[in-house]
Design a protein around this motif. Structure first.
Motif, PDB file in Angstrom:
ATOM      1  N   GLN A 109       0.792  -1.241   0.000  1.00  0.00           N
ATOM      2  CA  GLN A 109       0.000   0.000   0.000  1.00  0.00           C
ATOM      3  C   GLN A 109       0.829   1.299   0.000  1.00  0.00           C
ATOM      4  OE1 GLN A 109      -3.373   0.121  -0.557  1.00  0.00           O
ATOM      5  NE2 GLN A 109      -3.094  -2.060  -0.863  1.00  0.00           N
ATOM      6  N   PRO A 110       1.801   1.463   0.927  1.00  0.00           N
ATOM      7  CA  PRO A 110       2.524   2.743   0.927  1.00  0.00           C
ATOM      8  C   PRO A 110       3.241   3.002  -0.391  1.00  0.00           C
ATOM      9  CG  PRO A 110       3.029   1.464   2.900  1.00  0.00           C
ATOM     10  CD  PRO A 110       2.283   0.562   1.980  1.00  0.00           C
ATOM     11  N   MET A 112       2.182   2.156  -3.291  1.00  0.00           N
ATOM     12  CA  MET A 112       1.218   2.591  -4.309  1.00  0.00           C
ATOM     13  C   MET A 112       1.095   4.103  -4.290  1.00  0.00           C
ATOM     14  SD  MET A 112      -1.694  -0.357  -3.990  1.00  0.00           S
ATOM     15  CE  MET A 112      -2.542   0.028  -5.497  1.00  0.00           C
ATOM     16  N   TYR A 113       1.100   4.666  -3.070  1.00  0.00           N
ATOM     17  CA  TYR A 113       1.008   6.129  -2.993  1.00  0.00           C
ATOM     18  C   TYR A 113       2.320   6.788  -3.381  1.00  0.00           C
ATOM     19  CZ  TYR A 113      -3.423   5.225  -0.739  1.00  0.00           C
ATOM     20  OH  TYR A 113      -4.692   4.808  -0.493  1.00  0.00           O
ATOM     21  N   VAL A 116       5.370   3.506  -6.999  1.00  0.00           N
ATOM     22  CA  VAL A 116       6.318   2.459  -7.367  1.00  0.00           C
ATOM     23  C   VAL A 116       5.620   1.478  -8.316  1.00  0.00           C
ATOM     24  CG1 VAL A 116       7.765   0.599  -6.465  1.00  0.00           C
ATOM     25  CG2 VAL A 116       7.468   2.700  -5.151  1.00  0.00           C
ATOM     26  N   SER A 117       6.368   1.001  -9.301  1.00  0.00           N
ATOM     27  CA  SER A 117       5.752   0.101 -10.289  1.00  0.00           C
ATOM     28  C   SER A 117       5.367  -1.224  -9.637  1.00  0.00           C
ATOM     29  CB  SER A 117       6.721  -0.153 -11.434  1.00  0.00           C
ATOM     30  OG  SER A 117       7.697  -1.071 -11.013  1.00  0.00           O
ATOM     31  N   SER A 118       4.431  -1.889 -10.267  1.00  0.00           N
ATOM     32  CA  SER A 118       3.835  -3.092  -9.675  1.00  0.00           C
ATOM     33  C   SER A 118       4.884  -4.181  -9.396  1.00  0.00           C
ATOM     34  CB  SER A 118       2.747  -3.601 -10.613  1.00  0.00           C
ATOM     35  OG  SER A 118       2.382  -4.893 -10.288  1.00  0.00           O
ATOM     36  N   ARG A 121       7.138  -3.138  -6.553  1.00  0.00           N
ATOM     37  CA  ARG A 121       6.385  -3.181  -5.298  1.00  0.00           C
ATOM     38  C   ARG A 121       6.418  -4.578  -4.714  1.00  0.00           C
ATOM     39  NH1 ARG A 121       1.766  -0.301  -7.488  1.00  0.00           N
ATOM     40  NH2 ARG A 121       0.698  -2.292  -7.522  1.00  0.00           N
TER      41      ARG A 121
ATOM     42  N   MET B   1      -0.813   7.731  -7.088  1.00  0.00           N
ATOM     43  CA  MET B   1      -1.274   6.437  -7.586  1.00  0.00           C
ATOM     44  C   MET B   1      -1.894   6.622  -8.976  1.00  0.00           C
ATOM     45  SD  MET B   1      -3.566   3.593  -5.678  1.00  0.00           S
ATOM     46  CE  MET B   1      -3.524   4.553  -4.216  1.00  0.00           C
ATOM     47  N   GLU B   5      -4.215   1.527 -11.300  1.00  0.00           N
ATOM     48  CA  GLU B   5      -4.089   0.927  -9.977  1.00  0.00           C
ATOM     49  C   GLU B   5      -5.250   1.293  -9.071  1.00  0.00           C
ATOM     50  OE1 GLU B   5      -0.141   1.937  -8.883  1.00  0.00           O
ATOM     51  OE2 GLU B   5       0.630   0.042  -9.663  1.00  0.00           O
ATOM     52  N   ARG B 317      -4.781   4.944   5.591  1.00  0.00           N
ATOM     53  CA  ARG B 317      -4.268   5.328   4.277  1.00  0.00           C
ATOM     54  C   ARG B 317      -3.632   6.705   4.324  1.00  0.00           C
ATOM     55  NH1 ARG B 317      -5.135   1.942   0.358  1.00  0.00           N
ATOM     56  NH2 ARG B 317      -6.738   0.329   0.542  1.00  0.00           N
ATOM     57  N   ILE B 320      -0.198   6.407   5.993  1.00  0.00           N
ATOM     58  CA  ILE B 320       0.874   5.841   5.171  1.00  0.00           C
ATOM     59  C   ILE B 320       1.121   6.648   3.906  1.00  0.00           C
ATOM     60  CG2 ILE B 320       0.544   3.516   6.090  1.00  0.00           C
ATOM     61  CD1 ILE B 320      -0.830   2.789   3.463  1.00  0.00           C
ATOM     62  N   GLY B 321       0.475   7.785   3.789  1.00  0.00           N
ATOM     63  CA  GLY B 321       0.882   8.702   2.730  1.00  0.00           C
ATOM     64  C   GLY B 321      -0.145   9.035   1.672  1.00  0.00           C
ATOM     65  N   ASP B 326      -5.921  11.474  -3.199  1.00  0.00           N
ATOM     66  CA  ASP B 326      -5.929  10.012  -3.379  1.00  0.00           C
ATOM     67  C   ASP B 326      -7.203   9.408  -2.803  1.00  0.00           C
ATOM     68  OD1 ASP B 326      -3.431   9.748  -4.619  1.00  0.00           O
ATOM     69  OD2 ASP B 326      -2.389   9.838  -2.693  1.00  0.00           O
TER      70      ASP B 326
END
Lengths: 239, 406
Positions: A109-110, A112-113, A116-118, A121, B1, B5, B317, B320-321, B326
């Motif tokens: 999760q972190p 994704m924000y 970072v590419s899949s 990750r 994001m 995704e 959420r 964690i950023g 988002d």
């Protein structure tokens, strides 16, 4: 050692007039990078408010807060989110894992924000889970894991973006003695690898294992370097 | 994001609670299905009416007494100036005309032995067969001689023939029409109804006989007619025919200003019909849209509950950023997925409904592409619209408070 966290005359006040509550008042405090310390104090002492402030979840009413050399007291919400994402890893008493996701996905999760590419990750999330000894549980959901395992997943999530600071709020509050020991060991390991670890706790035996204890009372720092031997006397002090 | 995704994450969240997602979508599904079905039915009705009008033949013109405005206002005081002689004059003097029929109808009882039935009695002329494209199944149609000598002869439609005579041959049989005895000289081929006029269930007699024996009313100008139907020699000749007929009738009626008749072509009838069915479609769609709107409110409701329920997740959420943006987009995307997916499923149901209706009604099945595009687009935007309030609520949550909430 350069300071990572620096409070300068920090105040946090809720309400006004008769209902005014001074959660923090004129707090000056410095935590250097690479430290391993715990924040203690009776309830209502302002330690939680201080922790939220350190974690950039909250902003002071007055004063300046330098985190990693940057004054974050007046930053916008988006910028604070960015700092939390890249420089701080949170560990909570109740783990706060997302129940519908696997351990691996929770740790992702972190990132994704962080955009970072899949594939990256997944690689980093597995590495982080291996670091906390859960390399064999990556596809388990939280309800298939014990409390200690869940907290270790949460720690993996906290370290996966290579933060400067691990901020733990009563990380062992929901764990038994054995798993408490495991979790504390992981924190020491992380600290040895250079990450600053700050922990809020009310368990003297946990605080004793850190290198420094900061003692809060009535919205102020009463002692910046409380010796573990003194713990018994201050905890016995009338509030 | 990035968007892909976020989409994946939202799908995951929604599928974690399938029953709730399904029920939330149900509102949109029903709304969208009814919009698609209603518009489909409206368009089916439109096609049906158009088909009926086209059955009239492309070259047909109608001359109707009275002026258009007066008729549209429901004025019943129609001038009785359009007469049989006008029809004859059009037939003989307008070169672009192929066939002409005068018609006048009344309702009445027709008896054969002990059977009787109320039906429409049409007085007409020989030209009827050609203009209206009818074939004679048995015997012969009315001719000039029948007309000139006010003969008591009748031609009946196939449905009426079955009702009165069962399997007997009607030819040469005596029937009583409004108490007067007529001889059946012919039966028409079945054709089906057109514009509400079902000649299959009707009896045709010479217009002269109708006027002199049954209606008993003639205009001072001659034998009054209900309307004159005319077929032009070709589709290209329609305008010429209309122009020539107008001029001829103006001359005959000595008109200098304000016609006492007007000419309707298939085109003008199509226009009128399209206006009516268009309004009908719009009304159906408007009613169906209400259910779509209600479905949207359902989505908003569930999203609000979901924000309340997932307060801790939102707090985490943020910790964690996740930026407010988002969180906003996460909840918006969930709402849009619910509504757009519901829209698609609803469209499928709506299309199914249309085919079902087509199977049991004379309407043609037609799923209009534009209706599908509009319905899915609209339901998607409904998700966006009704998702904004809950999503903003989520984005504004204080992470500390959110994390603390148990």
């Amino acid at each position: 050692m350069s300071p990572l966290i620096q409070f300068r005359n920090i105040a946090k006040v809720y309400g006004t007039g008769n209902t005014e509550v001074r959660a923090l008042w004129d707090v000056n405090m410095t935590i250097d990078s690479g430290e391993y310390c715990s924040i203690m104090g009776p309830s209502g002492s302002g330690k939680s408010t201080a922790m939220n402030m350190i974690g950039c979840l909250d902003q002071p009413t007055a004063g300046e807060y330098f985190f990693d050399g940057q004054n974050v007291a007046k930053l916008a919400e988006d910028e604070l989110a960015h700092i939390r994402n890249r420089k701080i890893g949170f560990v909570f008493q109740q783990f706060h894992l997302l129940p519908h996701l696997t351990a691996l996905e929770n740790v992702e999760q972190p990132m994704m924000y962080a955009g970072v590419s899949s594939s990256q990750r997944q690689k980093r999330a597995i590495a982080a889970l291996e670091q906390v000894g859960l390399g064999n549980r990556v596809n388990n959901r939280p309800n298939q894991l014990s409390g200690g395992q869940q907290q270790r997943v949460a720690i993996a999530r906290a370290i996966v973006n290579n933060p400067l600071l691990i901020l733990a709020d009563e990380p062992t509050g929901a764990l038994d003695t054995q798993t408490t020991q495991d979790v504390i060991n992981i924190f020491s390991e992380l600290n040895k690898s250079g990450i600053t670890v700050v922990m809020v706790t009310h368990e003297p035996e946990v605080a004793r294992l850190t290198n420094r204890i900061i003692w809060f009372r009535d919205g102020e720092v009463l002692n910046h370097h409380l010796a573990p031997e003194e713990l018994a006397s201050v905890t016995a002090m009338p509030v | 994001m990035n968007f892909a995704e976020s989409l994946k994450m939202a799908t995951k969240t929604l599928s974690a609670n399938k029953l709730r997602s399904g029920l939330t979508m149900l509102g949109i599904i029903i709304g969208n299905a009814s919009v698609i079905a209603m518009v489909g039915i409206g368009e089916g009705a439109q096609k049906y009416v158009n088909g009926q009008l086209q059955d009239l033949g492309p070259n047909v013109l109608f001359v109707v007494p009275g002026n258009r405005e007066a008729r549209q206002l429901g004025d019943l005081d129609i001038p009785r100036t359009l007469v049989l002689a006008d029809a004859k004059a059009i037939a003989t003097q307008v070169p672009s005309v192929a066939a002409v029929a005068a018609e006048k109808s009344t309702q009445g009882i027709v008896n054969y032995r002990n059977r009787n039935t109320s039906t429409s009695i049409t007085g007409t002329t020989q030209g009827f067969l050609n203009v209206r494209n009818f074939e004679v199944a048995q015997g012969r149609f009315l001719d000039d001689l029948d007309e000139r000598s006010n003969r008591l002869v009748a031609v009946i439609g196939s449905t009426l023939a079955e009702r009165l005579f069962d399997n007997e041959s009607p030819l040469g049989k005596q029937v009583r029409i409004k108490g007067i005895t007529f001889e059946i000289i012919g039966v028409l081929e079945k054709k089906g109804s057109s514009l509400g006029l079902d000649y299959d269930d009707s009896v045709m007699i010479p217009i002269t006989t109708l006027t002199s024996r049954l209606v008993g009313r003639t205009s001072p100008y001659g034998i009054e007619v209900g309307f004159i139907s005319i077929s032009a020699v070709s589709q290209e000749a329609m305008e010429t025919a209309e122009f020539q007929i107008t001029n001829l009738l103006r001359l005959r009626h000595r008109i200098t200003a304000g016609d006492d008749f007007y000419i309707q072509s298939q085109d003008t009838l199509l226009d009128i019909a399209n206006t009516v069915t268009g309004a009908l479609t719009l009304m159906l769609a408007a009613i169906a849209s209400i259910s779509l709107f209600v479905g949207g409110i359902g989505i908003m409701n569930i999203m609000l509950v979901s924000v309340r329920e997932r307060t801790q997740e939102i707090g985490l959420r943020k910790a964690i950023g996740a930026s407010p943006k988002d969180i906003l987009s996460q909840f918006l995307i969930e709402a849009v997925i619910l509504s757009a997916l519901g829209g698609l499923i609803g469209t499928a149901f709506g299309a199914g409904g249309i085919f079902l209706i087509a199977a049991i009604s004379p309407f043609e099945a037609g799923v209009s592409v534009s209706a599908v595009v509009v319905a899915v687009g609209v339901s998607g935007s409904i998700g966006l619209f009704f998702g904004v309030v809950p999503a903003r609520q989520a984005a504004k949550l204080d992470p500390i408070v959110a994390l603390r909430s148990a």
